[in-house]
Design a protein around this motif. Sequence first.
Motif, mmCIF file in Angstrom:
data_model
loop_
_atom_site.group_PDB
_atom_site.id
_atom_site.type_symbol
_atom_site.label_atom_id
_atom_site.label_comp_id
_atom_site.label_asym_id
_atom_site.label_seq_id
_atom_site.Cartn_x
_atom_site.Cartn_y
_atom_site.Cartn_z
ATOM 1 N N UNK A 251 0.795 -1.231 0.000
ATOM 2 C CA UNK A 251 0.000 0.000 0.000
ATOM 3 C C UNK A 251 0.829 1.284 0.000
ATOM 4 N N UNK A 252 1.835 1.415 0.865
ATOM 5 C CA UNK A 252 2.557 2.693 0.893
ATOM 6 C C UNK A 252 3.160 3.072 -0.454
ATOM 7 N N UNK A 253 3.796 2.099 -1.107
ATOM 8 C CA UNK A 253 4.441 2.409 -2.382
ATOM 9 C C UNK A 253 3.385 2.801 -3.425
ATOM 10 N N UNK B 84 0.385 3.973 -2.940
ATOM 11 C CA UNK B 84 -0.203 5.248 -2.535
ATOM 12 C C UNK B 84 0.744 6.395 -2.911
ATOM 13 N N UNK B 85 2.020 6.195 -2.683
ATOM 14 C CA UNK B 85 3.010 7.197 -3.060
ATOM 15 C C UNK B 85 3.028 7.430 -4.560
ATOM 16 N N UNK C 55 -0.277 9.186 -5.737
ATOM 17 C CA UNK C 55 -0.325 10.584 -5.287
ATOM 18 C C UNK C 55 0.615 11.462 -6.101
ATOM 19 N N UNK D 66 -5.574 16.985 -4.515
ATOM 20 C CA UNK D 66 -5.222 16.371 -3.235
ATOM 21 C C UNK D 66 -5.962 17.087 -2.102
ATOM 22 N N UNK D 67 -5.992 18.426 -2.160
ATOM 23 C CA UNK D 67 -6.618 19.197 -1.091
ATOM 24 C C UNK D 67 -8.146 19.070 -1.140
ATOM 25 N N UNK E 113 -9.310 15.133 -1.092
ATOM 26 C CA UNK E 113 -8.840 14.388 0.071
ATOM 27 C C UNK E 113 -8.274 13.030 -0.300
ATOM 28 N N UNK E 114 -8.435 12.080 0.632
ATOM 29 C CA UNK E 114 -7.839 10.769 0.456
ATOM 30 C C UNK E 114 -8.483 9.983 -0.688
ATOM 31 N N UNK F 135 4.990 19.499 3.193
ATOM 32 C CA UNK F 135 3.835 18.788 2.652
ATOM 33 C C UNK F 135 2.786 19.694 2.032
ATOM 34 N N UNK G 178 2.497 18.040 -2.010
ATOM 35 C CA UNK G 178 2.608 16.609 -1.735
ATOM 36 C C UNK G 178 2.975 15.797 -2.971
ATOM 37 N N UNK H 271 6.147 13.271 -3.242
ATOM 38 C CA UNK H 271 6.013 11.839 -3.530
ATOM 39 C C UNK H 271 6.777 11.465 -4.802
#
Lengths: 273, 291
Positions: A17-19, A21-22, A25, A33-34, A37-38, A233, A236, A240
């Motif tokens: 997930x982290x990779x 998601x990075x 993004x 992004x703002x 959101x997620x 950040x 973002x 990333x």
Amino acid sequence: MYLAYTFLILVSAIWLVPVLFGITTSFRSQTEVVNEGFRLLPVNWIVDNYVAILENTSSAPILQWIWNSIFISTTHTLLVIVVVSITGYGYTRMKFKGRDALFFTLLAISFFPNVVNLIPSYKIIDTLGWVNTPWAMIVPGLAGMGNIFLVRQFMKGIPKELDESARVDGASDFVIFFRIILPLIKPVLIVCGLFSFVGSWNDFLWPVIVYTDVQKMPVTAGLLLLQDVYGNYRMIGQLMGSAILAIIPTLLLFLFAQKYFVQAIKLNAGIKG
Amino acid sequence: MKKVNLGPILFVGPHIVLFLVFILLPTIFGIYASFTKWNMISDPVWVGLDNYRTILFNSDSTFYQQFYNGMKNTFIFVLITVPLMIIIPLLIAVALEQKDVKFKNMFQTLLYIPGLISISAASLIWSLIFNKQLGVANNLFGSDVVWSATQPYAWITIIAITIWAGIGGNMIIYRASINGVSPDLYESAEIDGAGSFRKFINVTLPSIRFPLIFTLVMTTAGSFNVFAQPLMMTSGGPQQSTTVLMMYIRDLAFSHGQSIAGVASAMAVMLGLVILVISAIQYYLMNRNAV
């Protein structure tokens, strides 16, 4: 068995997930992004972040950093291979008084935690005029004993008869080293090489200490500056994107040399104990 | 006159020079510096045990507070991280070595890759996971936490990224070791009526004791040097509750203009001694109990 599968899939998903998601993004705009959101996937895929990253060659010269890292890690790795092979030969195939005692004395000293030599090491690098040069990262690591220990273990497994018969025929140490031993120790040299490369590429504490010049630093040290460059950040996607660019080289190396890596870790652990 | 054999000097000599300059000399000087007042520019001035007295006993001194806070936080990190770095890879290795599990190498690759990512790149990506508004963490738990600036969440971010990046190597070592255990041992355990759990306790664990000792000692020693994760993830906060000793050592020695390298060296020697003593104890205890 289902338990094992569930466990493995769950863990792997968390690890991925982290990779992912990075990566995703890095293809989203800051407004998206703002406002949105997620999200795991971007609404609109854009490459603007990467364009901006590559254009910023003053405060965050990521390509320059990656090139610095490539130069440092490659040179370091080649020198490690030269040093460990000739030193390993000396400690296993040559006879001289106190050879093993010398080897184990150096090994014992090197067990002393190197946090103690950190500050004087900087002083030495400074005295040599190597602060903010690639040599600060290339040379000191050549003194380590770990790889030599590994090469020595490996070389001891090569039958003595091989070089002894060559010696009877009048071959010198140089001939025996280049013609007989060097071709045989290729596997362990690849292992040392890979570990040295990745170790040098990912080193963090030392480069953060010896580099202050933004253009001269390797990529791991450079990334530390990014949180400020990209306004903690507030950009973002660019943050990333930079992280993703920074991990591509070692990832490629791993994919090409995967089987050696696995071999390497096993060898390094001295499984045979 | 006896003829000197130049051969060994040519082969072993260059590395010995490197060793003297980059390991032995700085180690000796580091220990010496811990007994001096030194700013890295002018010559060190011998002060005997003063630095040690200050960091160990003078509770009014900032250095004392930094030393104990840094030591405490380093120990918190080690005590939480090391068991996880041993147990999680072991569980994964056991799961991977079940007979019928397929795609073993795919799982292994996936779990090993984070170890190849530099900790600074990984930290940037993980800070996004723990971002207050945009992160996976808050969205997943429906929470509203400022992860990097609230305890105990600050520790969780540091531990999470450490485990994520660090289990791959140990996992491969355990997998290879479990693979090398003789099947006869399992068979005779089965004849004695042992289930999978008993087989794990009575056969697997004793058979892989050497890799277990090796990984435990290496992981512990490595964890005491923790620096990058707290620096990148929390900057040592909130209120220095995640500032580890390495961060103080670096700040004291390399803060521009007013280096206090003598005190920093004393802290480094203390940390080095802790690592040395704990490694020796671990090695001794595990080696003795395992036989």
